[in-house]
Design an enzyme around this catalytic site. Structure first.
Site, PDB file in Angstrom:
ATOM      1  N   ALA A  58       0.833  -1.209   0.000  1.00 38.77           N
ATOM      2  CA  ALA A  58       0.000   0.000   0.000  1.00 38.77           C
ATOM      3  C   ALA A  58       0.864   1.254   0.000  1.00 38.77           C
ATOM      4  CB  ALA A  58      -0.923   0.000   1.211  1.00 38.77           C
ATOM      5  N   TYR A  59       1.925   1.230   0.785  1.00 36.86           N
ATOM      6  CA  TYR A  59       2.828   2.386   0.875  1.00 36.86           C
ATOM      7  C   TYR A  59       3.540   2.623  -0.448  1.00 36.86           C
ATOM      8  CZ  TYR A  59       6.646   5.316   2.664  1.00 36.86           C
ATOM      9  OH  TYR A  59       7.543   6.331   2.879  1.00 36.86           O
ATOM     10  N   ALA A  60       4.086   1.554  -1.030  1.00 34.94           N
ATOM     11  CA  ALA A  60       4.793   1.694  -2.305  1.00 34.94           C
ATOM     12  C   ALA A  60       3.862   2.186  -3.404  1.00 34.94           C
ATOM     13  CB  ALA A  60       5.431   0.367  -2.698  1.00 34.94           C
TER      14      ALA A  60
ATOM     15  N   SER B 250       1.282   4.113  -3.032  1.00 33.19           N
ATOM     16  CA  SER B 250       1.017   5.544  -2.821  1.00 33.19           C
ATOM     17  C   SER B 250       2.203   6.393  -3.270  1.00 33.19           C
ATOM     18  CB  SER B 250       0.700   5.815  -1.346  1.00 33.19           C
ATOM     19  OG  SER B 250       1.846   5.711  -0.523  1.00 33.19           O
TER      20      SER B 250
END
Length: 245
Positions: A153-155, A157
């Site tokens: 999810a972080y990557a 974003s």
């Protein structure tokens, strides 16, 4: 209000590790700083106090940067206190970790709202209000290249942040404003260290050619470069990770 000839920066997430180091580093170059916080005013106030004690100029401003009204306040404060805005350093973001198969979709939406929408909001305002000769500095992550499990999810974003930055750099043609993205590797900040064992942290550090984690000050040097002398660096993602990827 001070002279509009002074260079002025907004640093989102200025109460955190990289944001705080960036605010202090820019202030050392004589730049007036609006230190943004969301939920940790005490740390932001400490950052401002440190800058003022060193002879610099700084104020705090709080709010949710994913809300346009709150983000607008940052630019209003910069103009009211210092006369305008020349630099945006957008470090604010969140990094919850989970395998994709187990990630709650509400958590996924929260990551995208803060990291992607937040970037879009502050970049939109910067595109409207930043002065000629200015710089917009967004933050991505070297994880987009390392492809480490649990960072899905972080990557995702941060890949979006890189795309926004690249397009905005082209859209600001003729404005004399640079737009770049800084992509740190593993850096010793609370955001990175939280939830990791000592053994895992040591393993990650030893994987680096320098056999250590980055420091917020390492990253702040690149921010100062992009905020000042790097006028011919535009529309780029700079991987600042000591050679980790």
């Amino acid at each position: 209000m001070t002279s509009t000839n002074e260079r002025v920066a907004i640093v989102t997430g200025g109460s955190g590790g990289i944001g705080r180091a960036s605010a202090l580093r820019l202030a050392a170059d004589g730049i007036a700083v609006v230190v943004h916080y969301h939920g940790n005013r005490d740390r932001a106030d400490e950052t401002v106090a440190s800058i003022i004690e060193s002879g610099g100029r700084a104020v705090t401003a709080g709010g949710d940067i994913s809300e346009e009204e709150s983000a607008t306040t940052l630019f209003d404060v910069a103009e009211q206190e210092f006369g305008g805005v020349d630099v945006l350093v957008h470090t604010a973001g969140i990094m919850p970790l989970s395998p994709i198969a187990q990630l709650d979709l509400e958590e996924f939406d929260r990551v995208q709202r803060i990291n992607v929408r937040g970037t879009f909001v502050v970049d939109k305002l910067a595109a409207q209000r930043i002065r000629p000769g200015g710089a917009i500095i967004n933050f991505s992550t070297s994880i987009t290249r390392l492809q480490t499990p649990a960072y899905g999810a972080y990557a995702a974003s941060k890949a979006a942040v890189e795309a926004i930055s690249l397009i905005l750099a082209r859209e600001l043609r003729g404005r004399d404003v640079t737009v770049n993205t800084v992509a740190p590797g593993p850096t010793a900040t609370p955001l990175f260290l939280d939830g990791k064992s000592v053994e895992l942290i040591e393993q990650i550090a030893n994987n680096n050619p320098f056999q250590r984690l980055g420091t917020p000050e390492d990253i702040a040097e690149t921010v100062a470069f992009l905020a000042g002398p790097a006028r011919w660096v535009n529309g780029q993602t700079l991987y600042v990770n000591g050679g980790a990827a």
